[in-house]
Write an enzyme that holds these catalytic residues in place. Structure first.
Site, PDB file in Angstrom:
ATOM      1  N   ARG A   1      97.682  66.454  60.545  1.00  0.00           N
ATOM      2  CA  ARG A   1      97.578  67.888  60.848  1.00  0.00           C
ATOM      3  C   ARG A   1      97.079  68.704  59.666  1.00  0.00           C
ATOM      4  O   ARG A   1      96.768  69.891  59.800  1.00  0.00           O
ATOM      5  CB  ARG A   1      98.942  68.431  61.282  1.00  0.00           C
ATOM      6  CG  ARG A   1      99.454  67.842  62.561  1.00  0.00           C
ATOM      7  CD  ARG A   1     100.790  68.449  62.899  1.00  0.00           C
ATOM      8  NE  ARG A   1     100.671  69.864  63.184  1.00  0.00           N
ATOM      9  CZ  ARG A   1     100.398  70.374  64.373  1.00  0.00           C
ATOM     10  NH1 ARG A   1     100.208  69.572  65.402  1.00  0.00           N
ATOM     11  NH2 ARG A   1     100.316  71.677  64.551  1.00  0.00           N
TER      12      ARG A   1
ATOM     13  N   HIS B   1      59.648  71.005  73.728  1.00  0.00           N
ATOM     14  CA  HIS B   1      59.723  72.475  73.637  1.00  0.00           C
ATOM     15  C   HIS B   1      60.131  72.924  72.235  1.00  0.00           C
ATOM     16  O   HIS B   1      60.584  74.046  72.061  1.00  0.00           O
ATOM     17  CB  HIS B   1      60.689  73.011  74.694  1.00  0.00           C
ATOM     18  CG  HIS B   1      60.258  72.663  76.089  1.00  0.00           C
ATOM     19  ND1 HIS B   1      59.160  73.248  76.694  1.00  0.00           N
ATOM     20  CD2 HIS B   1      60.722  71.737  76.967  1.00  0.00           C
ATOM     21  CE1 HIS B   1      58.990  72.724  77.896  1.00  0.00           C
ATOM     22  NE2 HIS B   1      59.919  71.794  78.087  1.00  0.00           N
TER      23      HIS B   1
ATOM     24  N   LYS C   1      80.626  63.116  66.842  1.00  0.00           N
ATOM     25  CA  LYS C   1      81.305  62.072  66.070  1.00  0.00           C
ATOM     26  C   LYS C   1      80.561  61.796  64.759  1.00  0.00           C
ATOM     27  O   LYS C   1      81.169  61.659  63.708  1.00  0.00           O
ATOM     28  CB  LYS C   1      81.406  60.745  66.859  1.00  0.00           C
ATOM     29  CG  LYS C   1      82.274  60.726  68.082  1.00  0.00           C
ATOM     30  CD  LYS C   1      83.747  60.779  67.805  1.00  0.00           C
ATOM     31  CE  LYS C   1      84.253  62.182  67.866  1.00  0.00           C
ATOM     32  NZ  LYS C   1      84.720  62.694  69.141  1.00  0.00           N
TER      33      LYS C   1
ATOM     34  N   TRP D   1      97.079  72.446  55.590  1.00  0.00           N
ATOM     35  CA  TRP D   1      95.644  72.639  55.769  1.00  0.00           C
ATOM     36  C   TRP D   1      95.432  74.123  55.504  1.00  0.00           C
ATOM     37  O   TRP D   1      95.858  74.968  56.284  1.00  0.00           O
ATOM     38  CB  TRP D   1      95.226  72.265  57.187  1.00  0.00           C
ATOM     39  CG  TRP D   1      93.748  72.311  57.422  1.00  0.00           C
ATOM     40  CD1 TRP D   1      92.834  71.352  57.092  1.00  0.00           C
ATOM     41  CD2 TRP D   1      93.019  73.352  58.061  1.00  0.00           C
ATOM     42  NE1 TRP D   1      91.577  71.755  57.479  1.00  0.00           N
ATOM     43  CE2 TRP D   1      91.650  72.970  58.076  1.00  0.00           C
ATOM     44  CE3 TRP D   1      93.364  74.584  58.611  1.00  0.00           C
ATOM     45  CZ2 TRP D   1      90.654  73.764  58.620  1.00  0.00           C
ATOM     46  CZ3 TRP D   1      92.365  75.369  59.156  1.00  0.00           C
ATOM     47  CH2 TRP D   1      91.025  74.954  59.165  1.00  0.00           C
TER      48      TRP D   1
ATOM     49  N   GLU E   1      78.534  64.356  72.670  1.00  0.00           N
ATOM     50  CA  GLU E   1      79.807  63.867  72.125  1.00  0.00           C
ATOM     51  C   GLU E   1      79.549  62.876  70.978  1.00  0.00           C
ATOM     52  O   GLU E   1      80.230  62.909  69.949  1.00  0.00           O
ATOM     53  CB  GLU E   1      80.640  63.236  73.255  1.00  0.00           C
ATOM     54  CG  GLU E   1      81.893  62.514  72.818  1.00  0.00           C
ATOM     55  CD  GLU E   1      82.868  63.355  72.006  1.00  0.00           C
ATOM     56  OE1 GLU E   1      82.695  64.573  71.906  1.00  0.00           O
ATOM     57  OE2 GLU E   1      83.784  62.753  71.429  1.00  0.00           O
TER      58      GLU E   1
ATOM     59  N   ASN F   1     103.720  76.626  59.937  1.00  0.00           N
ATOM     60  CA  ASN F   1     102.416  76.316  60.524  1.00  0.00           C
ATOM     61  C   ASN F   1     102.011  77.524  61.343  1.00  0.00           C
ATOM     62  O   ASN F   1     102.797  78.003  62.163  1.00  0.00           O
ATOM     63  CB  ASN F   1     102.529  75.085  61.434  1.00  0.00           C
ATOM     64  CG  ASN F   1     101.269  74.881  62.259  1.00  0.00           C
ATOM     65  OD1 ASN F   1     100.171  75.125  61.780  1.00  0.00           O
ATOM     66  ND2 ASN F   1     101.430  74.444  63.493  1.00  0.00           N
ATOM     67  N   GLY F   2     100.788  78.023  61.119  1.00  0.00           N
ATOM     68  CA  GLY F   2     100.309  79.177  61.861  1.00  0.00           C
ATOM     69  C   GLY F   2      99.758  80.219  60.914  1.00  0.00           C
ATOM     70  O   GLY F   2      99.487  79.934  59.746  1.00  0.00           O
TER      71      GLY F   2
ATOM     72  N   LYS G   1      93.434  67.597  62.885  1.00  0.00           N
ATOM     73  CA  LYS G   1      93.480  67.052  64.248  1.00  0.00           C
ATOM     74  C   LYS G   1      93.629  68.151  65.292  1.00  0.00           C
ATOM     75  O   LYS G   1      92.947  68.143  66.301  1.00  0.00           O
ATOM     76  CB  LYS G   1      94.657  66.070  64.347  1.00  0.00           C
ATOM     77  CG  LYS G   1      94.807  65.415  65.711  1.00  0.00           C
ATOM     78  CD  LYS G   1      93.671  64.468  65.998  1.00  0.00           C
ATOM     79  CE  LYS G   1      93.779  63.822  67.350  1.00  0.00           C
ATOM     80  NZ  LYS G   1      92.493  63.192  67.713  1.00  0.00           N
TER      81      LYS G   1
ATOM     82  N   GLU H   1      80.996  64.709  62.351  1.00  0.00           N
ATOM     83  CA  GLU H   1      82.384  64.926  61.967  1.00  0.00           C
ATOM     84  C   GLU H   1      82.876  63.928  60.923  1.00  0.00           C
ATOM     85  O   GLU H   1      83.574  64.312  59.989  1.00  0.00           O
ATOM     86  CB  GLU H   1      83.225  64.811  63.247  1.00  0.00           C
ATOM     87  CG  GLU H   1      84.681  65.090  63.107  1.00  0.00           C
ATOM     88  CD  GLU H   1      85.418  64.925  64.427  1.00  0.00           C
ATOM     89  OE1 GLU H   1      84.874  64.277  65.351  1.00  0.00           O
ATOM     90  OE2 GLU H   1      86.531  65.426  64.539  1.00  0.00           O
TER      91      GLU H   1
ATOM     92  N   CYS I   1      98.991  73.067  60.007  1.00  0.00           N
ATOM     93  CA  CYS I   1      99.814  72.295  59.085  1.00  0.00           C
ATOM     94  C   CYS I   1     100.816  71.519  59.929  1.00  0.00           C
ATOM     95  O   CYS I   1     100.910  71.726  61.137  1.00  0.00           O
ATOM     96  CB  CYS I   1     100.598  73.222  58.175  1.00  0.00           C
ATOM     97  SG  CYS I   1      99.557  74.349  57.253  1.00  0.00           S
TER      98      CYS I   1
HETATM   99  O1  M6R Z   1      93.322  68.949  71.130  1.00  0.00           O
HETATM  100  P1  M6R Z   1      92.026  69.425  71.697  1.00  0.00           P
HETATM  101  O2  M6R Z   1      91.403  68.490  72.635  1.00  0.00           O
HETATM  102  O3  M6R Z   1      92.130  70.812  72.297  1.00  0.00           O
HETATM  103  O4  M6R Z   1      91.053  69.558  70.445  1.00  0.00           O
HETATM  104  C1  M6R Z   1      89.793  70.138  70.576  1.00  0.00           C
HETATM  105  C2  M6R Z   1      88.916  69.824  69.398  1.00  0.00           C
HETATM  106  O5  M6R Z   1      89.437  70.374  68.222  1.00  0.00           O
HETATM  107  C3  M6R Z   1      88.717  68.319  69.198  1.00  0.00           C
HETATM  108  O6  M6R Z   1      88.249  67.711  70.351  1.00  0.00           O
HETATM  109  C4  M6R Z   1      87.705  68.043  68.058  1.00  0.00           C
HETATM  110  O7  M6R Z   1      86.451  68.478  68.430  1.00  0.00           O
HETATM  111  C5  M6R Z   1      87.715  66.555  67.734  1.00  0.00           C
HETATM  112  N1  M6R Z   1      88.210  66.350  66.400  1.00  0.00           N
HETATM  113  C6  M6R Z   1      86.369  65.923  67.798  1.00  0.00           C
HETATM  114  O8  M6R Z   1      86.436  64.556  67.512  1.00  0.00           O
END
Ligand code: M6R
Length: 613
Positions: free
Chosen positions: A32, A512, A493, A83, A489, A109-110, A608, A496, A2
């Site tokens: 967040r 395989h 994306k 969140w 990667e 937050n936590g 994020k 996500e 959060c």
């Molecule tokens: O802040 P960080 O780089 O540690 O975050 C790690 C992941 O949560 C972050 O890279 C996540 O996979 C991204 N939203 C992907 O786009």
């Protein structure tokens, strides 16, 4: 996961109303968590103060509009973007939470791990809970401690001892006008101290409109802010914070969309500048040389991160093998327990995290440190928790990234990690000064390479619309060696933000098993890095023979690729190629999302920075 914020203003200063500052901070924190939002205001009349709470399920702007928050006035207030972790998103589970008398308001937050036993104990004493959250125990616990005769500050000191888990807390107490109490363990918390205003918040960008003088609150510290003041404590003793003030130079403009419809698009387009600034910063940063020295002398090198940052560790591994002939053992940070019996003194762990606050990565680092390993951090956030617990920190300079999908932070991580691998190559005698110079020159080309985004954007949009017209719900993204890491990667994306199934694996694996999925029109995208053209062509032919729609995003040497659709990004060597290849791949995910009507900046179920296990 959060965002919390608290702002307190001296009467007569800055228009005499803290609410606009609070709401601006809240808007910036929305990345967040965005399932609910709320504020608590301290309103004082005729010498006595009371708290007013406005909160609801929904996005920040919806909650502001619902209560007309932008028309309210107060000198002191708290805000929260949620969140959900305990209890689904709802009006009642939204923060702030109050004690029984409505005199103590809490945003958090936590995760409070022992909240169930605390709640039971408090209910037995007669406290009435309204929400399903773990946070509400904090309000009632403070009420109980204050009722036992403690002042709020003393109660806070006790609270920190009683709570288990992670927390960044901001607290408003009706009987203490103008003060915001706070406490922190594991979850990030920063204080900003201005001339006649102070604030605490989960991140730095949400404070920059208040003050650029920032203090990072450390684990188990607590205290309060007043207008223009900060009081910091640990274990009942006052802490001198003045030597810890950092002046932050990020422009506030950098945190806004800058004319683009989405932060993600803006951040993709910013990559030329981000990679350039990161490289320039690194070339002058003694920490990079120190980190390379540590790595060169390591018994073994490990690398960890989560999501995109984990993919950056794979690229690091690739270049460490090529430049330094040094094996790198990579692992996803949430799997760190798998490595705890093997990491030992003499080993070095490279921990990659853009935020420097990802709980899994911090846990991996703490575990490795406990086994005697040294830690090199690669992060984008100055003063973040990761940077404070690492032995050496190498910073990327991407600037704040607001879109949930990591874009510019990935490419800047690659700059830092490739450079680091080159320096280790030099330290270990595999490379000489001239070799490092050539690698740096290739990295310099990264700036121009990343401009592929602007040039290819219309073509990518067209490709995305063709794929969607073909009713694509699933695709493969394949490459070899470095290209396989970039494909992973790119697939992240697509999943996500476009909510399409996208699977990445090294192209040679198809036969395989995975190739059994391929049928007429199934899209298979190849990431064409230099040096593996011929072998990828064979894989393309195999796919075509089964009816796949073959797409190549590759460097110019893929001009002859047997593909249905080719996007050539220019002529680059292996070092510079990722900067030309990744932006079109990020744009593909972006357009696949936007054309389906999704908001790429706020993908569902995600936040994020992931500060929970
Ligand atoms: O802040 P960080 O780089 O540690 O975050 C790690 C992941 O949560 C972050 O890279 C996540 O996979 C991204 N939203 C992907 O786009």
């Amino acid at each position: 996961m959060c965002g919390i914020i608290g702002v307190t203003l001296r009467r007569g200063c800055l228009g005499g109303n803290a609410v606009p500052l609070l709401l601006e901070g809240l808007r910036r924190l929305e990345y967040r968590g965005y399932d609910s939002a709320g504020v608590a205001l301290q309103v004082c009349e005729d010498g006595s103060c009371s708290l007013r709470v406005y909160k609801a399920k929904g996005k920040v702007e919806e909650v502001i509009a619902r209560y007309g928050l932008d028309k309210l006035e107060a000198l002191t207030g708290l805000g929260h973007t949620r969140w959900a972790t305990h209890g689904p998103p709802s009006d009642v589970n939204a923060h702030p939470h109050l004690d029984c008398r409505g005199e103590i308001a809490v945003v958090h937050n936590g995760i409070i791990k022992n909240y169930a036993s605390l709640r039971k104990m408090l209910e037995e004493k007669g406290h009435v809970f309204r929400s399903e959250t773990d946070t509400e125990v904090v309000a009632h616990l403070l009420e109980e401690l204050v009722a036992s005769g403690m002042g709020m500050l003393e109660a806070l000191g006790e609270l920190v001892k009683l709570l288990e888990g992670s927390f960044a807390l901001a607290i408003l107490y009706a009987r203490d006008p103008g003060r915001i109490y706070f406490a922190r363990r594991e979850s990030p918390l920063y204080a900003a101290i201005g001339e006649c205003v102070s604030a605490v918040s989960s991140d730095i960008p949400s404070l920059l409109h208040i003050s650029r003088d920032i203090v990072a609150v450390e684990d188990d510290e607590y205290g309060y802010i007043g207008p223009g003041t900060l009081e910091l404590y640990r274990d009942g003793r006052r802490v001198d914070w003045r030597t810890r003030v950092k002046r932050v130079e990020w422009s506030v403009e950098e945190a806004s969309k800058g004319g683009y419809p989405h932060y993600m698009l803006k951040e993709i387009m910013e990559q030329p500048r981000a990679v350039y600034e990161t490289l320039v910063g690194l070339l002058e940063d003694p920490a990079a040389v120190e980190a390379a020295g540590l790595l060169a002398g390591a018994s073994r090198v490990y690398a960890t991160g989560a999501g995109t940052s984990y993919h950056a560790t794979l690229v690091f591994k690739h270049f460490m093998h090529v430049y330094a002939a040094t094996p790198v053992y990579d692992y996803i940070s949430s799997e760190h327990e798998e490595y705890e019996s093997v990491i030992r003194e003499g080993d070095v762990l490279v921990a990659v995290s853009q935020s420097g606050e990802t709980l899994d990565t911090l846990a991996a680092v703490k575990a490795a440190k406990a086994r005697g390993a040294r830690v090199v951090a690669v992060t984008n956030v100055v003063g973040s928790t990761l940077s404070r617990i690492a032995d050496v920190t190498v910073y990327t300079r991407a600037g704040p990234e607001i879109g949930v999908a990591a874009t510019k932070t990935f490419l800047t991580q690659l700059v830092a990690l490739t450079y680091l691998a080159a320096l280790v190559g030099r330290e270990t005698g595999r490379l000489d000064e001239g070799d490092v110079g050539r690698i740096v020159e290739s990295l310099r080309r990264g700036r121009e390479a990343a401009r592929s985004a602007e040039r290819l954007n219309p073509h990518i949009k067209l490709l995305a619309s063709i794929l969607l017209r073909g009713r694509t719900r699933s695709m493969f993204l394949l490459g070899r060696l470095l290209g396989a890491h970039l494909a992973r990667e790119a697939a992240l994306k697509v999943k996500e933000i476009a909510y399409l199934h996208a699977e990445a694996y090294p192209a040679g694996e198809s036969k395989h098993g995975p190739i059994a999925l391929v049928e007429d029109g199934f899209p298979v995208l190849f990431v064409g890095t230099p040096g593996v053209e011929k072998r990828l062509y064979s894989n393309m032919e195999e796919m075509k023979a089964r009816g796949a729609k073959v797409i190549v995003v590759g460097v110019d040497s893929y001009g002859d690729a047997p593909a249905d659709y080719k996007l050539l990004v220019g002529s680059y060597d292996e070092v510079a190629a990722p900067y030309a290849l990744m932006p079109p791949l990020q744009l593909l995910a972006y357009h696949l999302a936007v054309l389906q009507g999704y908001d790429p900046d706020k993908p569902r179920n995600l936040a994020k920075t992931v500060t929970v296990e």
